[in-house]
Write a protein that holds these residues in place. Sequence first.
Motif, PDB file in Angstrom:
ATOM      1  N   THR A 329       0.790  -1.238   0.000  1.00 13.42           N
ATOM      2  CA  THR A 329       0.000   0.000   0.000  1.00 13.42           C
ATOM      3  C   THR A 329       0.818   1.283   0.000  1.00 13.42           C
ATOM      4  N   GLY A 330       2.092   1.224   0.349  1.00 11.11           N
ATOM      5  CA  GLY A 330       2.881   2.439   0.483  1.00 11.11           C
ATOM      6  C   GLY A 330       2.629   3.162   1.788  1.00 11.11           C
ATOM      7  N   ILE A 331       1.831   2.573   2.689  1.00 15.64           N
ATOM      8  CA  ILE A 331       1.514   3.156   3.996  1.00 15.64           C
ATOM      9  C   ILE A 331       2.171   2.314   5.081  1.00 15.64           C
ATOM     10  N   ASN A 332       2.705   2.982   6.108  1.00 19.64           N
ATOM     11  CA  ASN A 332       3.414   2.276   7.173  1.00 19.64           C
ATOM     12  C   ASN A 332       2.974   2.828   8.532  1.00 19.64           C
ATOM     13  N   PRO A 333       1.927   2.252   9.147  1.00 24.49           N
ATOM     14  CA  PRO A 333       1.423   2.764  10.431  1.00 24.49           C
ATOM     15  C   PRO A 333       2.308   2.341  11.606  1.00 24.49           C
ATOM     16  N   MET A 334       3.511   2.888  11.656  1.00 23.72           N
ATOM     17  CA  MET A 334       4.517   2.423  12.611  1.00 23.72           C
ATOM     18  C   MET A 334       4.096   2.566  14.063  1.00 23.72           C
ATOM     19  N   GLU A 335       3.403   3.670  14.397  1.00 23.46           N
ATOM     20  CA  GLU A 335       3.031   3.887  15.794  1.00 23.46           C
ATOM     21  C   GLU A 335       1.976   2.881  16.259  1.00 23.46           C
TER      22      GLU A 335
END
Length: 531
Positions: A329-335
């Motif tokens: 997706t190109g999204i990285n919800p790291m938190e």
Amino acid sequence: MQRHLTLRATIIGIAGLLVITASSMYVALRMGALPWPTIFVTVVSLAALGKAKNSSLQEINVTHTIMSSGAMVAGGLAFTLPGLWMIDPTASFSISSLIVLAVVGAILGTLFSSLYRKKLIIEEELPYPMGIASYNTLIAGKQGGKGARTLFASMGGSVIFTVLRDGFSKIPALLGIYGGNALFPAFSIWVSPMAMGIGAIIGPLFALVWFGGAIFGYYLLTPIGITQGLFASMAEADIFRSNLGIGLMIGTGLGVFFKAVYSKLTALKKLEEKPETLSSTTRLLIVLILFFAVILLSLGTELGLVESLVLMAGIYLATYLSGMLTGQTGINPMEIFGILVLLVIQLISKPSLIASFSIAAIVAVACGLTGDVMNDLKSGHLLKTDPRQQILGEGIGGVVGAVLSVFVLLIMKASFGGFGTAELPAPQAAAVAAMVGGLQNIPAFLIGLGLGLVLFLAKLPSATLGLGVYLPIYISSIMGLGALLSVLIKRILGKKWSKEELGQQSGLVASGLLGGEGITGVAIAIISMLK
């Protein structure tokens, strides 16, 4: 062996890293978002080395790998740690402990990414839109011709659009389509060339599964739940929806774990001798790194031995999810990954407030760097860059960026008088602070967990679906629109161009849209920081 990690690549990469890391910390604290710096550093590295004697695309690739590595480390800290001081402004966190957390997170993110590279990039061939955009930028910039004109025309248009939107406020950031009512939430679209480019690159499958998750969460689950009396209000429905989405993503992680265990047990039962994928020396090195990571965390932070040991397993799974979602997706919800590992550890331990934020921070740093590493390794794979040299460069940049990020965070805290203010709202960290006490709807999380596990085992993109359920609708809608427009344009132009030319040109246009906004976002952040 040809040298891709050279002395000049290291020097130029670290010089750029200092600026990119500091500006990334500022924009993450100020805006609660962090644009990928990948294309910005690709263009800078190309400008610095493109005409240099004996330079190669692989050397330029390693240079921008180093240059971008500190940005996501900064993001990992900015999205988590400020929440500690929002809860307790007097909390004392030693500089040495912060450095240990950041450096260990950077090292583990780099280490685990090197282990996932073959599966996610070579075997599964995940798109990694930022990595593909970086590759296209390098090829077009070096070769020139029609491809370069297409890419840089698209990039230039995206830059102008973003400047008008963010620099002069002439274009709205969100386009409202529907205002919403008591049953149906408002529907809006993020006015973002970058997001449209990502949607086009990841393709209709992942983009529409993502958007489908949003439609289900916002426009099926929410109104049906309210009318049936399951939710007393829209706010209650939002809590259920977000926890369900988190559960779907974590269920995917459990699926990864169970599948690995099952494969191992099946191999043992059949007495199959599988070829070793890692040498004994490499395995020993990994064990030593993990051992010293546990010791450093146990002695240098407030984490206990058991917490540190469990944390290693948590980071291993979280970074895998991070690498997979970034690729799809190109999204990285790291938190979010940081919070989820914290919640697991809270089941077996009672970490202090500082220890809780330490856990969230180190996981977020590791996951943030994983996203950056995997994007760079994708472009490196396409360019045939030596992955060992590239990973070493990422590790060097990650460690330098980790130390720098700590000092930049503390300097900004002192300069602006803390976090959660109008100057530094740190919205992501505020959300982490709200979740440190635990999930707000455990049944929703458990339902999502079970569904995510089942969908993953059925070989469906459950983590991408969960991301759609969890994220705001305006993000999911623009991704879906980008994918649909890409399909429509290909159908229209397919009668005039060959399939190969159509794929190349559409990829260059999408990369330009993505890169233009990324470059402008970083430039605006640097200018804002220097004001």
